[in-house]
Design a protein around this motif. Structure first.
Motif, PDB file in Angstrom:
ATOM      1  N   ILE A  10       0.817  -1.309  -0.189  1.00 44.83           N
ATOM      2  CA  ILE A  10       0.176   0.132   0.136  1.00 44.83           C
ATOM      3  C   ILE A  10       0.868   1.364  -0.111  1.00 44.83           C
ATOM      4  O   ILE A  10       0.593   2.199  -0.821  1.00 44.83           O
ATOM      5  N   LEU A  11       1.876   1.133   0.785  1.00 42.81           N
ATOM      6  CA  LEU A  11       2.898   2.381   0.842  1.00 42.81           C
ATOM      7  C   LEU A  11       3.537   2.739  -0.463  1.00 42.81           C
ATOM      8  O   LEU A  11       3.672   3.792  -0.750  1.00 42.81           O
ATOM      9  N   LEU A  12       3.815   1.566  -0.776  1.00 45.00           N
ATOM     10  CA  LEU A  12       4.595   1.648  -2.276  1.00 45.00           C
ATOM     11  C   LEU A  12       3.980   2.137  -3.583  1.00 45.00           C
ATOM     12  O   LEU A  12       4.125   3.164  -4.073  1.00 45.00           O
ATOM     13  N   VAL A  13       2.684   1.624  -3.232  1.00 42.17           N
ATOM     14  CA  VAL A  13       2.025   2.027  -4.615  1.00 42.17           C
ATOM     15  C   VAL A  13       1.252   3.222  -4.350  1.00 42.17           C
ATOM     16  O   VAL A  13       0.889   4.045  -5.284  1.00 42.17           O
ATOM     17  N   HIS A  14       1.084   3.784  -2.932  1.00 38.77           N
ATOM     18  CA  HIS A  14       0.577   4.962  -2.771  1.00 38.77           C
ATOM     19  C   HIS A  14       1.703   6.091  -3.190  1.00 38.77           C
ATOM     20  O   HIS A  14       1.526   7.375  -3.457  1.00 38.77           O
ATOM     21  N   SER A  15       2.879   5.844  -3.221  1.00 41.99           N
ATOM     22  CA  SER A  15       4.173   6.724  -3.141  1.00 41.99           C
ATOM     23  C   SER A  15       4.948   6.984  -4.467  1.00 41.99           C
ATOM     24  O   SER A  15       4.967   7.815  -5.017  1.00 41.99           O
ATOM     25  N   ILE A  16       5.138   5.841  -4.873  1.00 39.01           N
ATOM     26  CA  ILE A  16       6.053   5.709  -6.180  1.00 39.01           C
ATOM     27  C   ILE A  16       5.569   6.445  -7.588  1.00 39.01           C
ATOM     28  O   ILE A  16       6.188   7.371  -8.013  1.00 39.01           O
TER      29      ILE A  16
ATOM     30  N   ILE B 213       3.465  14.661  -7.021  1.00 41.18           N
ATOM     31  CA  ILE B 213       4.193  15.370  -5.961  1.00 41.18           C
ATOM     32  C   ILE B 213       3.891  16.855  -6.146  1.00 41.18           C
ATOM     33  O   ILE B 213       3.840  17.636  -4.960  1.00 41.18           O
ATOM     34  N   ILE B 214       4.006  17.401  -7.251  1.00 35.74           N
ATOM     35  CA  ILE B 214       3.676  18.840  -7.589  1.00 35.74           C
ATOM     36  C   ILE B 214       2.430  19.116  -7.076  1.00 35.74           C
ATOM     37  O   ILE B 214       2.211  20.180  -6.299  1.00 35.74           O
ATOM     38  N   GLY B 215       1.516  18.245  -7.470  1.00 35.46           N
ATOM     39  CA  GLY B 215       0.097  18.597  -6.956  1.00 35.46           C
ATOM     40  C   GLY B 215      -0.227  18.712  -5.534  1.00 35.46           C
ATOM     41  O   GLY B 215      -0.981  19.393  -5.010  1.00 35.46           O
ATOM     42  N   PHE B 216       0.369  17.494  -5.052  1.00 37.60           N
ATOM     43  CA  PHE B 216       0.308  17.340  -3.541  1.00 37.60           C
ATOM     44  C   PHE B 216       0.812  18.452  -2.837  1.00 37.60           C
ATOM     45  O   PHE B 216       0.339  19.107  -1.739  1.00 37.60           O
ATOM     46  N   GLY B 217       2.226  18.916  -3.292  1.00 36.46           N
ATOM     47  CA  GLY B 217       2.939  20.127  -2.647  1.00 36.46           C
ATOM     48  C   GLY B 217       2.184  21.231  -2.745  1.00 36.46           C
ATOM     49  O   GLY B 217       2.060  22.219  -1.841  1.00 36.46           O
ATOM     50  N   ALA B 218       1.394  21.638  -4.052  1.00 38.90           N
ATOM     51  CA  ALA B 218       0.533  22.678  -4.286  1.00 38.90           C
ATOM     52  C   ALA B 218      -0.614  22.801  -3.078  1.00 38.90           C
ATOM     53  O   ALA B 218      -0.932  23.799  -2.610  1.00 38.90           O
ATOM     54  N   TYR B 219      -1.237  21.607  -2.998  1.00 42.40           N
ATOM     55  CA  TYR B 219      -2.271  21.316  -2.040  1.00 42.40           C
ATOM     56  C   TYR B 219      -1.574  21.657  -0.355  1.00 42.40           C
ATOM     57  O   TYR B 219      -2.317  22.533   0.084  1.00 42.40           O
TER      58      TYR B 219
ATOM     59  N   HIS C 169       5.851  27.694   1.511  1.00 45.11           N
ATOM     60  CA  HIS C 169       6.275  27.411   0.292  1.00 45.11           C
ATOM     61  C   HIS C 169       7.075  26.273   0.568  1.00 45.11           C
ATOM     62  O   HIS C 169       8.119  25.509  -0.385  1.00 45.11           O
ATOM     63  N   LEU C 170       6.717  25.377   1.443  1.00 45.84           N
ATOM     64  CA  LEU C 170       7.204  24.037   1.770  1.00 45.84           C
ATOM     65  C   LEU C 170       6.794  22.819   1.439  1.00 45.84           C
ATOM     66  O   LEU C 170       6.729  21.748   1.617  1.00 45.84           O
ATOM     67  N   GLY C 171       5.489  23.020   0.596  1.00 42.65           N
ATOM     68  CA  GLY C 171       4.567  21.818   0.201  1.00 42.65           C
ATOM     69  C   GLY C 171       5.405  20.910  -0.617  1.00 42.65           C
ATOM     70  O   GLY C 171       5.072  19.658  -0.182  1.00 42.65           O
ATOM     71  N   VAL C 172       5.928  21.289  -1.697  1.00 43.82           N
ATOM     72  CA  VAL C 172       6.642  20.327  -2.602  1.00 43.82           C
ATOM     73  C   VAL C 172       7.833  19.499  -1.708  1.00 43.82           C
ATOM     74  O   VAL C 172       7.934  18.335  -1.805  1.00 43.82           O
ATOM     75  N   LEU C 173       8.485  20.275  -0.973  1.00 46.03           N
ATOM     76  CA  LEU C 173       9.606  19.624  -0.013  1.00 46.03           C
ATOM     77  C   LEU C 173       8.839  18.554   0.926  1.00 46.03           C
ATOM     78  O   LEU C 173       9.211  17.379   0.962  1.00 46.03           O
ATOM     79  N   LEU C 174       7.725  18.928   1.596  1.00 42.84           N
ATOM     80  CA  LEU C 174       7.093  18.120   2.543  1.00 42.84           C
ATOM     81  C   LEU C 174       6.422  16.979   1.839  1.00 42.84           C
ATOM     82  O   LEU C 174       6.553  15.918   2.201  1.00 42.84           O
ATOM     83  N   ALA C 175       6.032  17.216   0.450  1.00 42.15           N
ATOM     84  CA  ALA C 175       5.546  16.129  -0.265  1.00 42.15           C
ATOM     85  C   ALA C 175       6.397  15.068  -0.626  1.00 42.15           C
ATOM     86  O   ALA C 175       6.205  13.684  -0.680  1.00 42.15           O
TER      87      ALA C 175
ATOM     88  N   LEU D  80       8.818   9.750   0.357  1.00 44.77           N
ATOM     89  CA  LEU D  80      10.208   9.013   0.623  1.00 44.77           C
ATOM     90  C   LEU D  80       9.945   8.306   1.801  1.00 44.77           C
ATOM     91  O   LEU D  80      10.583   7.263   2.116  1.00 44.77           O
ATOM     92  N   SER D  81       9.239   8.847   3.050  1.00 44.68           N
ATOM     93  CA  SER D  81       9.279   8.341   4.032  1.00 44.68           C
ATOM     94  C   SER D  81       8.429   6.946   4.048  1.00 44.68           C
ATOM     95  O   SER D  81       8.472   6.056   4.678  1.00 44.68           O
TER      96      SER D  81
END
Length: 129
Positions: A15-21, A29-35, A43-49, A54-55
């Motif tokens: 689940i974690l791999l399919v949700h992340s990779i 990641i860009i969309g998640f970071g924008a959210y 402006h930390l969204g993309v870094l946090l994403a 990666l976690s």
């Protein structure tokens, strides 16, 4: 022999791999970071994403290797709780059916991770008493 703990570790890892990779390669990641930026994280969204994705990959590796389970599980539970607080709670309980994008999937993952982290259970009694 494949015990129940291994089966749960394997399932959560998938689940974690399919949700992340996929999000690392399809612009997710860009969309998640924008959210995250719109949610008040400057402006930390993309870094946090990236750190979240990666976690998840690191946690999946730890679960598969059966190493550092409590650390990986604790970090992942924290991320899942923040997901509930920031995204899922306002959507209600159901992921599908009675609603959309709700809390139930994160709730289940949190308790599966707790079962993996503490396979002998968690005592609510005081020690020595």
């Amino acid at each position: 022999m494949l015990n129940n703990t291994f089966l749960l570790r394997f399932a959560v890892s998938v689940i974690l791999l399919v949700h992340s990779i996929p999000g690392m390669f399809n612009g997710g990641i860009i969309g998640f970071g924008a959210y995250l930026n719109k949610s008040g994280l400057a402006h930390l969204g993309v870094l946090l994403a990236w750190l979240i994705k990666l976690s998840h990959i690191g946690a999946a590796i730890c679960l598969l290797a059966n190493k550092w389970i409590r650390i990986a599980g604790g970090i992942t539970i924290f991320i899942l709780i923040m997901g509930i607080v920031m995204v899922h709670f306002k959507e209600g309980w159901y992921v599908v059916g009675g609603g959309r994008n709700g809390v139930e999937f994160n709730f289940l993952l949190i308790f599966v991770l707790l079962a993996i982290m503490f396979p002998q259970g968690i005592s609510l009694r005081k020690k020595g008493g």
